[in-house]
Design a protein around this motif. Sequence first.
Motif, PDB file in Angstrom:
ATOM      1  N   GLY A 126       1.050  -1.093  -0.032  1.00  0.00           N
ATOM      2  CA  GLY A 126      -0.370   0.042  -0.215  1.00  0.00           C
ATOM      3  C   GLY A 126       0.819   1.477   0.164  1.00  0.00           C
ATOM      4  O   GLY A 126      -0.062   2.259   1.058  1.00  0.00           O
ATOM      5  N   CYS A 127       2.421   1.060  -0.980  1.00  0.00           N
ATOM      6  CA  CYS A 127       2.776   2.228  -0.294  1.00  0.00           C
ATOM      7  C   CYS A 127       1.833   3.848  -1.345  1.00  0.00           C
ATOM      8  O   CYS A 127       1.027   3.887  -2.179  1.00  0.00           O
TER       9      CYS A 127
ATOM     10  N   TYR B 178       2.531   6.225  -3.224  1.00  0.00           N
ATOM     11  CA  TYR B 178       3.378   7.009  -4.262  1.00  0.00           C
ATOM     12  C   TYR B 178       3.498   5.627  -5.185  1.00  0.00           C
ATOM     13  O   TYR B 178       3.860   6.015  -6.163  1.00  0.00           O
TER      14      TYR B 178
ATOM     15  N   SER C 238       7.809  -6.293  -9.612  1.00  0.00           N
ATOM     16  CA  SER C 238       7.329  -5.312 -10.400  1.00  0.00           C
ATOM     17  C   SER C 238       7.800  -3.886 -10.476  1.00  0.00           C
ATOM     18  O   SER C 238       7.142  -4.164  -8.390  1.00  0.00           O
ATOM     19  N   GLY C 239       7.068  -3.090 -11.487  1.00  0.00           N
ATOM     20  CA  GLY C 239       6.569  -1.458 -10.783  1.00  0.00           C
ATOM     21  C   GLY C 239       4.745  -1.695 -10.055  1.00  0.00           C
ATOM     22  O   GLY C 239       4.771  -0.881  -9.333  1.00  0.00           O
ATOM     23  N   VAL C 240       4.276  -2.981 -10.548  1.00  0.00           N
ATOM     24  CA  VAL C 240       2.856  -2.939  -9.791  1.00  0.00           C
ATOM     25  C   VAL C 240       2.862  -4.774  -9.286  1.00  0.00           C
ATOM     26  O   VAL C 240       1.586  -4.571  -8.275  1.00  0.00           O
ATOM     27  N   THR C 241       3.787  -4.835  -8.162  1.00  0.00           N
ATOM     28  CA  THR C 241       2.876  -6.242  -7.405  1.00  0.00           C
ATOM     29  C   THR C 241       4.681  -6.015  -6.055  1.00  0.00           C
ATOM     30  O   THR C 241       6.120  -5.816  -7.009  1.00  0.00           O
ATOM     31  N   ASP C 242       4.987  -6.615  -5.161  1.00  0.00           N
ATOM     32  CA  ASP C 242       5.301  -6.777  -4.807  1.00  0.00           C
ATOM     33  C   ASP C 242       5.858  -8.609  -4.480  1.00  0.00           C
ATOM     34  O   ASP C 242       4.853  -9.877  -4.036  1.00  0.00           O
TER      35      ASP C 242
ATOM     36  N   LYS D 191      10.390  -5.280  -0.260  1.00  0.00           N
ATOM     37  CA  LYS D 191      10.245  -4.451   0.294  1.00  0.00           C
ATOM     38  C   LYS D 191      10.048  -5.183   1.829  1.00  0.00           C
ATOM     39  O   LYS D 191       9.759  -4.732   3.260  1.00  0.00           O
TER      40      LYS D 191
HETATM   41  S1  SF4 Z   1       3.795  -2.797  -5.963  1.00  0.00           S
HETATM   42 FE1  SF4 Z   1       6.026  -2.131  -4.521  1.00  0.00          FE
HETATM   43  S2  SF4 Z   1       5.964   0.964  -4.441  1.00  0.00           S
HETATM   44 FE2  SF4 Z   1       3.673  -0.329  -5.413  1.00  0.00          FE
HETATM   45  S3  SF4 Z   1       2.658  -0.603  -2.529  1.00  0.00           S
HETATM   46 FE3  SF4 Z   1       3.535  -2.925  -3.714  1.00  0.00          FE
HETATM   47  S4  SF4 Z   1       5.791  -2.500  -2.442  1.00  0.00           S
HETATM   48 FE4  SF4 Z   1       5.221  -0.671  -1.965  1.00  0.00          FE
END
Ligand code: SF4
Length: 435
Positions: free
Chosen positions: A45-46, A48, A93-97, A155
């Motif tokens: 849930g970042c 940004y 990726s930019g849309v998931t962790d 993260k």
């Molecule tokens: S994909 Fe990355 S930036 Fe986006 S919410 Fe998950 S950890 Fe945060």
Amino acid sequence: MADRNLPLYAASDKAPRRLLKPADLVDNFTAALYKVAPYRACAHGCRYCDGRAEKYYVEGDFERDIQIREDIPSRLAAELPSLRERGMIAFGSGVTDPYQPCEAEKNLTGQAASILADHAEASGKAVGPAGSLSEADLFGKSTAPCVPSGLVMTKSALALRDLPAWKRLNERSGFMLLVSLTSLDEEVRELMEPGASSFEERLALLKAYKEAGCLTGILAMPFLPGLSDDEASIRRLYEAATAVGVDYLMPGGLTLRPGRQKELYLATLAKARPELLAPTKELFQENRPSGMPTGASLRRLSARIASVRRDYHLPYLMPHEALTRLLPPHDAFRVLLRHMAELYKERHIDTSALMRSAQAYDDWLLGLRREFRRHRKLPATWLEERFAEGLHGGEFFKVLANQKLERFAAAVLLEGATFDFISLKLRPSNVSRET
Ligand code: SF4
């Protein structure tokens, strides 16, 4: 808005035909040939997060409606034995962790790690340290070409659970852990990255992987205006990164694409840090589709980062040693050329000749790859052997058409020298490579 009554984790109903679909060329950012995402959307849930932007078509509530690709481990296991091209698989990726909260229960990334490690152990011998690869390694004859290396971007300290498996993969074909980290201020983390691990846990994660012999890096992006982008905060991060021994740290600023992403970020500021609202709006007043702030603010951030970087021996791009360890030589050289261009450009050195050679090399590599992919009967070692032939026969040097670069390529590819991204000098290898 998504229906709040939807199950917390919705199963994905459509799966791509082939999981390990190689790219035409490895990209400069991850250097990966393959990308695997066990999830889509992210419960970290970042505030940004770029993945919220409409551009990525992530439907539903980004933090709750997580698509889960339950079949990832079985498809990975099924496809690995017939994989034809050696390269790196990136998770995240930019849309998931890949280590977001549901991974604790689902264990899809964890299973993938074990499958990759088992496959690597069953397939070939261990890789040597960077700069000491034998000629057979260099030309892909001793490490089976179908054994991929791995990369995880996260993260979450949950990645610690899978350290044994990733370590096993690292010992055979290479592994890198990239952790996203921009500050050491827990208040900023709680406000802007509410579901992610604490900064302290992320540093401990990096330390553990480093101590286990894996390559590590920090994605220090995005530095947040007024929250984590001042020089003192950036300096503390570099200090901490140096202390845990990461191999590189890639810094970057915030982008806010007009729409969902920008609205949520500004709403978060309005609620928790109203004094930052007006200055942040000003930075993004141009509403560029790319989400970039004003050019002047970018230059100011770059200057602050540059001032800190001067005091630390930390490259900002994936270092050459890492590329040689993780990638087959033809791809490592591709990324190296692009990184060199970036490093020289930053020092205001003319890169036009270098870029011409880099483009010609890309075209040549692309041609080889297409031929290899068209002819399914070619052995899996063909691409690497063909690269070696080009290198020995002179075709490769004709493609570069640049005498200075030819000498450089010979030092790197035939003599095992390493290009240092801080001094921009070649370091000779201790091990000679008879050719
Ligand atoms: S994909 Fe990355 S930036 Fe986006 S919410 Fe998950 S950890 Fe945060």
